[in-house]
Design a protein around this motif. Structure first.
Motif, short mmCIF file in Angstrom:
data_model
loop_
_atom_site.label_atom_id
_atom_site.label_comp_id
_atom_site.label_asym_id
_atom_site.label_seq_id
_atom_site.Cartn_x
_atom_site.Cartn_y
_atom_site.Cartn_z
N ILE A 78 121.49 8.47 -118.29
CA ILE A 78 122.55 9.15 -117.55
C ILE A 78 121.90 9.71 -116.29
O ILE A 78 120.92 10.45 -116.36
CB ILE A 78 123.19 10.30 -118.39
N PHE A 79 122.43 9.32 -115.14
CA PHE A 79 121.91 9.74 -113.84
C PHE A 79 123.10 10.29 -113.08
O PHE A 79 123.89 9.54 -112.51
CB PHE A 79 121.28 8.53 -113.14
N THR A 80 123.26 11.60 -113.12
CA THR A 80 124.49 12.22 -112.67
C THR A 80 124.22 13.53 -111.93
O THR A 80 123.12 14.08 -112.00
CB THR A 80 125.42 12.47 -113.89
N SER A 81 125.23 14.04 -111.27
CA SER A 81 125.10 15.33 -110.58
C SER A 81 125.41 16.51 -111.50
O SER A 81 125.13 17.65 -111.17
CB SER A 81 126.01 15.37 -109.35
N SER A 82 125.95 16.24 -112.67
CA SER A 82 126.32 17.31 -113.59
C SER A 82 125.11 17.88 -114.32
O SER A 82 124.37 17.14 -114.98
CB SER A 82 127.33 16.81 -114.63
N ILE A 99 125.47 17.39 -121.02
CA ILE A 99 124.15 16.95 -121.51
C ILE A 99 124.20 16.74 -123.03
O ILE A 99 123.81 15.68 -123.54
CB ILE A 99 123.07 17.98 -121.14
N ASN A 100 124.71 17.72 -123.74
CA ASN A 100 124.79 17.63 -125.20
C ASN A 100 125.68 16.49 -125.66
O ASN A 100 125.36 15.76 -126.60
CB ASN A 100 125.26 18.95 -125.81
N ILE A 134 119.32 12.68 -116.69
CA ILE A 134 118.64 13.14 -115.49
C ILE A 134 119.68 13.59 -114.47
O ILE A 134 120.60 12.84 -114.14
CB ILE A 134 117.73 12.04 -114.91
N VAL A 135 119.49 14.81 -113.98
CA VAL A 135 120.36 15.33 -112.93
C VAL A 135 119.83 14.81 -111.60
O VAL A 135 118.63 14.95 -111.30
CB VAL A 135 120.41 16.87 -112.94
N LYS A 136 120.72 14.23 -110.80
CA LYS A 136 120.31 13.67 -109.51
C LYS A 136 119.77 14.77 -108.60
O LYS A 136 120.44 15.76 -108.36
CB LYS A 136 121.51 13.03 -108.80
N PRO A 137 118.55 14.57 -108.11
CA PRO A 137 118.01 15.53 -107.15
C PRO A 137 118.81 15.49 -105.84
O PRO A 137 119.31 14.44 -105.44
CB PRO A 137 116.58 15.04 -106.91
N THR A 177 111.87 10.89 -108.17
CA THR A 177 112.43 10.88 -109.52
C THR A 177 112.82 9.47 -109.93
O THR A 177 112.49 9.02 -111.03
CB THR A 177 113.66 11.80 -109.59
N PHE A 178 113.49 8.77 -109.05
CA PHE A 178 113.94 7.43 -109.42
C PHE A 178 112.77 6.47 -109.58
O PHE A 178 112.78 5.61 -110.46
CB PHE A 178 114.98 6.89 -108.43
N SER A 179 111.73 6.61 -108.76
CA SER A 179 110.54 5.77 -108.93
C SER A 179 109.94 5.98 -110.31
O SER A 179 109.55 5.02 -110.99
CB SER A 179 109.48 6.11 -107.88
N GLN A 180 109.87 7.23 -110.74
CA GLN A 180 109.30 7.52 -112.06
C GLN A 180 110.17 6.94 -113.17
O GLN A 180 109.64 6.43 -114.17
CB GLN A 180 109.14 9.03 -112.23
N ILE A 181 111.47 7.00 -113.01
CA ILE A 181 112.39 6.41 -114.00
C ILE A 181 112.10 4.92 -114.13
O ILE A 181 111.94 4.40 -115.24
CB ILE A 181 113.86 6.63 -113.59
N ILE A 182 112.03 4.23 -113.01
CA ILE A 182 111.83 2.78 -113.03
C ILE A 182 110.48 2.42 -113.64
O ILE A 182 110.38 1.54 -114.50
CB ILE A 182 111.96 2.19 -111.60
N TYR A 183 109.43 3.09 -113.20
CA TYR A 183 108.11 2.77 -113.76
C TYR A 183 108.07 2.99 -115.26
O TYR A 183 107.53 2.18 -116.01
CB TYR A 183 107.00 3.57 -113.07
#
Length: 142
Positions: free
Chosen positions: A90-94, A100-101, A112-115, A124-130
């Motif tokens: 989940i990659f969202t602004s919420s 979350i729960n 993950i809350v979008k920075p 953040t997204f680079s770390q997600i992909i790796y």
């Protein structure tokens, strides 16, 4: 692409976010193919009416979308036999505790809350992909 590529499904209605994600992936030296679906309805049709690629390694899912929201789509993904083992991030602004729960209860693999800042978003997204593409081992359906 060769058969050793990874496919990422992005379910996101914000085209600016999609373009940032594509920019990160372009800078990563991994064989990745992106499939962008602009809302939950398109994702539902793609995931549940087509023969799915065995190369799907990750689904990135926004929550707040028109037609079919991310919660409904997540629940379907995690209960359908052909998609339940695909990691869903989940990659969202919420940042609401209830959201979350609910997502973890429905089977999300990560939330993950979008920075807000560009640099933080890219990092953040680079770390997600790796992590999910390069390090994490994908479930192989027997």
């Amino acid at each position: 692409m060769n058969k050793n590529y990874s496919e990422i499904i992005i379910v996101e209605d914000n085209f600016d976010d999609v373009n940032l994600i594509k920019r990160v992936i372009k800078n990563i030296n991994l064989p990745i193919e992106i499939k962008h679906l602009k809302d939950g309805f398109d994702a539902f049709n793609f995931l549940f009416t087509n023969e799915l690629s065995k190369n799907i390694k990750l689904i990135l899912l926004d929550l707040k979308m028109p037609k079919i929201n991310g919660f409904e789509l997540l629940e379907k993904i995690k209960t359908f036999h052909l998609t339940k083992n695909i990691p869903v991030i989940i990659f969202t602004s919420s940042d609401q505790e209830k959201d979350i729960n609910t997502c973890y209860h429905l089977g999300a693999n990560s939330y993950i809350v979008k920075p807000i800042l560009f640099e933080d978003f890219m990092k953040t997204f680079s770390q997600i992909i790796y992590y999910w593409i390069d390090f994490n081992e994908k479930y192989v359906h027997p």
